[in-house]
Design an enzyme around this catalytic site. Structure first.
Site, short mmCIF file in Angstrom:
data_model
loop_
_atom_site.label_atom_id
_atom_site.label_comp_id
_atom_site.label_asym_id
_atom_site.label_seq_id
_atom_site.Cartn_x
_atom_site.Cartn_y
_atom_site.Cartn_z
N GLU A 1 30.72 25.04 63.48
CA GLU A 1 31.59 24.06 62.34
C GLU A 1 33.04 24.63 62.10
OE1 GLU A 1 29.73 22.89 58.83
OE2 GLU A 1 31.25 22.02 58.01
N LYS B 1 17.21 24.59 60.44
CA LYS B 1 18.44 25.08 60.66
C LYS B 1 18.77 26.08 59.52
CE LYS B 1 22.53 22.52 60.27
NZ LYS B 1 23.25 23.30 59.18
N ASP C 1 17.55 21.08 57.31
CA ASP C 1 18.20 22.33 56.82
C ASP C 1 17.32 22.96 55.95
OD1 ASP C 1 20.71 22.67 58.08
OD2 ASP C 1 21.87 21.55 56.38
N GLU D 1 22.21 28.96 57.78
CA GLU D 1 23.58 29.32 58.10
C GLU D 1 23.46 30.82 58.23
OE1 GLU D 1 25.85 27.41 55.04
OE2 GLU D 1 25.41 25.49 55.65
N ASP E 1 21.89 19.80 54.27
CA ASP E 1 22.06 19.95 52.85
C ASP E 1 23.10 19.27 52.34
OD1 ASP E 1 23.54 21.99 54.01
OD2 ASP E 1 22.91 23.47 52.73
N SER E 2 24.14 18.66 53.47
CA SER E 2 25.24 18.00 52.97
C SER E 2 24.85 16.96 52.04
CB SER E 2 25.85 17.41 54.19
OG SER E 2 24.90 16.80 55.17
O1 KIV Z 1 24.37 19.89 56.26
C1 KIV Z 1 25.02 19.15 57.17
O2 KIV Z 1 25.18 18.34 57.32
C2 KIV Z 1 25.37 20.24 58.22
C3 KIV Z 1 26.33 19.71 59.30
C4 KIV Z 1 27.51 19.59 58.59
C5 KIV Z 1 26.41 20.31 60.47
O3 KIV Z 1 25.03 21.38 58.10
#
Ligand code: KIV
Length: 279
Positions: free
Chosen positions: A181, A112, A83, A114, A44-45
């Site tokens: 992280e 994934k 994500d 968090e 989600d970056s």
């Molecule tokens: O969203 C993302 O790119 C991430 C990485 C920083 C691990 O979660």
């Protein structure tokens, strides 16, 4: 050949480091696959490095699905993790429904999310439903506001023990991998050694079982800020500006396009056409 959850665990056992990189579109997913990276993360970056938001909070399920699909198409032989975005896994029901979207419609191999002990119910439900799930602890960007910004986590004894407990709880709940992280290197190493499942570090030091970087950081395509833990392997941002400036200048100075870029017509027909238009 596409790696599996079992391959990643074997890699940890055999001390073979796991490479992961983010990607958000077809050409970059293709490049990652051609480069032989073990795993692609549709992170989600993308909210920050592709969509230009200040944080990952505005990223929606629609955004994640939109970007997961082309990554799958570009990297058919690479394990893809997608994500779950902010507020998309606040209940077990939502978690299962949104994971189903990313896997069944987007083509992801795993999701994934968090958080540590707070997410155990969600991770357990996914795992029981047969969905491979990756945890993510330490600096968790979706809760950066609660953490006081993008800061290194686990620097004191109490917080580092909390993170160790979080990691163990995620493993126990069925996560097959955990992203660590922005934590001190020694903590990254301790957590990695305490788990049977692989850890993937981003700013978590050399003791992790693998590493992940954000593609735009790695390629020099994002310069709003530069995390200490990142490494530029290329300066494509500058190269892109140079190429576009050259194109701009050639258009204005009539240098582009040249004859070789044009489609030609039979001269007799061309002459007939001109005469017809001019008469
Ligand atoms: O969203 C993302 O790119 C991430 C990485 C920083 C691990 O979660």
């Amino acid at each position: 050949m596409k790696k599996t959850v079992v391959d990643f665990r074997d890699m940890k056992q055999n001390e073979i480091k796991i490479s992961m990189v983010t990607a958000y579109d077809y050409p970059m997913a293709q490049s990652a696959e051609r480069a032989g990276v073990d795993c692609i993360l549709v992170g989600d970056s993308l909210g920050m490095v592709v969509l230009g938001y200040e944080s990952t909070a505005p990223v929606t399920m629609e955004d994640m699905l939109h970007h997961t699909k082309p990554v799958r198409r570009g990297a058919g032989e690479t394990f893809v993790v997608a994500d779950l975005p902010y507020l998309s896994y606040t209940s077990v029901k939502k978690t299962l429904e949104n994971s189903a979207i990313l896997i069944q419609q987007g083509g992801a191999d795993a999701v994934k999310l968090e958080g540590g002990r707070t997410q155990v119910r969600q991770v357990r439900a996914l795992s029981r439903a047969g969905v491979p799930v990756v945890g993510h602890i330490g600096l968790t960007p979706q809760s950066a506001a609660q953490l006081g910004g993008f800061k290194v986590q686990g620097k004191d004894l109490a917080r580092s023990l909390e993170l160790l407990e979080d990691a163990k709880a995620l493993q126990e709940a069925g996560a097959f991998m955990i992203v660590l992280e922005a934590i001190p290197e020694v903590l990254g190493e301790i957590i990695s050694r305490s788990l049977d499942i692989p850890t993937i570090g981003i700013g978590a030091g050399r003791g992790c079982d693998g590493q992940v970087l954000v593609l735009q950081d790695l390629l020099g395509l994002f310069d709003r800020f530069k995390p200490k833990f990142s490494k530029n392997y290329a300066d494509l941002g500058q190269k892109v500006v140079e190429a576009l400036a050259c194109y701009n200048q050639e258009v204005k100075s009539h240098m582009f396009p040249e004859e070789k870029h044009c489609f030609l017509m039979d001269p007799v027909i061309a002459q007939e056409l001109r005469e017809l238009i001019e008469s």
